[in-house]
Write a protein that holds these residues in place. Structure first.
Motif, PDB file in Angstrom:
ATOM      1  N   CYS A 155      14.840 -27.211   8.497  1.00 37.77           N
ATOM      2  CA  CYS A 155      14.854 -27.992   9.730  1.00 37.77           C
ATOM      3  C   CYS A 155      13.858 -27.340  10.670  1.00 37.77           C
ATOM      4  N   HIS A 180      18.592 -28.404   5.965  1.00 38.63           N
ATOM      5  CA  HIS A 180      19.359 -29.612   5.729  1.00 38.63           C
ATOM      6  C   HIS A 180      19.602 -29.746   4.238  1.00 38.63           C
ATOM      7  N   CYS A 200      21.542 -31.458  14.113  1.00 37.72           N
ATOM      8  CA  CYS A 200      20.453 -30.570  14.526  1.00 37.72           C
ATOM      9  C   CYS A 200      19.794 -31.141  15.782  1.00 37.72           C
ATOM     10  N   ALA A 255      16.930 -32.092  16.429  1.00 26.92           N
ATOM     11  CA  ALA A 255      15.999 -33.206  16.212  1.00 26.92           C
ATOM     12  C   ALA A 255      16.746 -34.478  15.816  1.00 26.92           C
ATOM     13  N   HIS A 294      18.093 -35.131  12.917  1.00 22.05           N
ATOM     14  CA  HIS A 294      17.920 -35.508  11.501  1.00 22.05           C
ATOM     15  C   HIS A 294      19.264 -35.921  10.921  1.00 22.05           C
TER      16      HIS A 294
HETATM   17 ZN   LIG Z   1      16.898 -31.049  11.590  1.00 29.84          ZN
END
Ligand SMILES: [Zn+2]
Length: 416
Positions: free
Chosen positions: A237, A244, A298, A300, A302
């Motif tokens: 990540c 991940h 996370c 971001a 994801h």
């Molecule tokens: Zn991530």
């Protein structure tokens, strides 16, 4: 984009049907399972490495976990065998392309692209990750720079001369290479390296190890993970650190020793089912890797399941000291936080009175550092650790996976 839950279930059902029909090892295991079971995953028995090893012993040289005729298989790799007899694992051309695509995704997640020059600081032995890393770079149209059969100095010189932009190795070796660069006055050799992509040990997801690598190389450090038996399941990540699980290809469970899901916030064993590796299938494979179960996303956002601290340890390297679960990676994290601390060796031993104790031999600059480390172990881990400071360069260096743990307590194995 990961498949939806019904798509994953459909893939699992097809895999179960296929292997029940064609694969002698799986047929015997799955005879009681109904592929139409609405809760098919949990109806499947889990699989441990020792079962595959035993089957291979009974059916040499490759075992009976083969879905296709032997002529279909084009690659053989084997596990390191650090905790027992090595296991041979075969891949068909289709499965090998699957490895290649997964490594391509992992490297792309670390920011690699066409034009990068990836230095592979591996010995290119029988382990799959070396060969799959090479495939992944090639799939990205990056340049493959193999550094097998070289000393660390030769590797540094090659990195400098070809202006490599990325380095693939274990976190231990990344730290070792830095040390050699300083000793040999070759620090300039690493200036072109922008990314260090690690695997094989927990280190790259330990914040203190990662920041040492990032500071030393002035580069970003990423973690990814795989196992010969299951495939490459974890990609880095880039935003939140850690890894991940590639849920496009793997069903992921985090279970306790009784095969029950562990609650969020707790550690458990990663149990994986690769959905599209058919030649050497493993269903609900107990990886032996310990991870933290979190429902946190996370930073971001994801979609795939996040393992913020990567692989925390191995089920077989956890030891119980005075009633506490101790992972060598937690001790490593504390050591790496001490500035100037070098290599270390952990010894678990029993006092004559029967009490289990931990001795930590560690390269430290001075006695004050030893006292600080002792205190941080006590505060962070709740552990009393006997610190033995030694001079820099005393603890033996290794090029691959580090062997930093010795267990001399009665009737226990000595760590791989
Ligand atoms: Zn991530």
């Amino acid at each position: 984009m990961s498949p939806t839950a019904p798509e994953r279930e459909q893939r699992l059902r097809e895999l179960v049907e296929l292997v029940r029909e064609r694969n002698p090892f799986q047929r015997a295991r799955l005879s009681e399972v109904d592929p139409a079971d609405p809760d098919l995953l949990t109806a499947l028995p889990t699989l441990a490495k020792r079962e595959l090893v035993a089957d291979q012993g009974d059916h040499p040289p490759f075992g009976s976990n083969l879905t296709f005729p032997i002529e279909r298989y084009i690659h053989m790799h084997q596990t390191s065998g650090t905790t027992g007899r090595p296991l041979r694992v075969l891949d068909t051309a289709e499965d090998w392309a699957w490895w290649r695509a997964a490594f391509q995704r992992a490297f792309a997640a670390a920011g690699l692209e066409s034009g990068d020059r990836g230095a592979l600081a591996f010995s290119f032995g029988p382990h799959v990750q070396f060969w799959a890393a090479r495939e992944g770079l090639e799939a990205l149209a990056a340049m493959v720079v193999p550094l097998g059969g070289m000393t660390s100095v030769q590797r540094l010189q090659t990195i400098a001369e070809v202006r490599a932009t990325a380095l693939m190795c274990t976190p231990t070796y990344a730290l070792r290479l830095l040390e050699v660069a300083v000793e040999e006055d070759l620090e300039h050799a690493l200036v072109t390296i922008a990314r260090v992509v690690c695997t094989g040990e927990p280190g790259a997801s330990l914040p203190a190890v990662r920041s040492r690598i990032e500071e030393g190389f002035a580069a970003r450090c990423f973690d990814h993970a795989g196992l010969t038996e299951v495939g490459p399941f974890g990609y880095p990540c880039s935003e939140g650190g850690g890894m991940h699980v590639d849920e496009q290809e793997f069903i992921c469970e985090i279970l306790d020793a009784e095969v029950r899901p562990v609650p969020a916030g707790e550690r458990g064993e990663l149990v994986l089912t690769p959905l599209r590796r058919r030649g050497f299938p493993v269903l609900r494979y107990r990886t032996g890797d310990v991870v933290l179960n979190t429902d946190e996303r996370c930073p971001a956002g994801h979609e795939d399941r996040w393992l913020p601290s990567g692989i925390v340890g191995r089920t077989d390297d956890m030891v119980v000291i005075r009633g506490m679960n101790v992972y060598p990676s937690a001790i490593e994290e504390a050591v790496r936080q001490v500035s100037g601390a070098g290599e270390f060796l952990i010894t678990f031993y029993s006092e004559p009175g029967g009490m289990d104790e931990i001795k930590l031999e560690v390269e430290l600059a001075d006695g004050a550092a030893a006292r600080g480390l002792q205190e941080s172990m006590r505060q962070q881990l709740g552990l009393r650790v006997r610190i033995v400071p030694v001079a820099p360069g005393i603890v033996p260096r290794q090029d691959g996976k580090a062997r930093r743990v010795v267990d001399t307590r009665p009737s226990r194995w000595v760590s791989a």
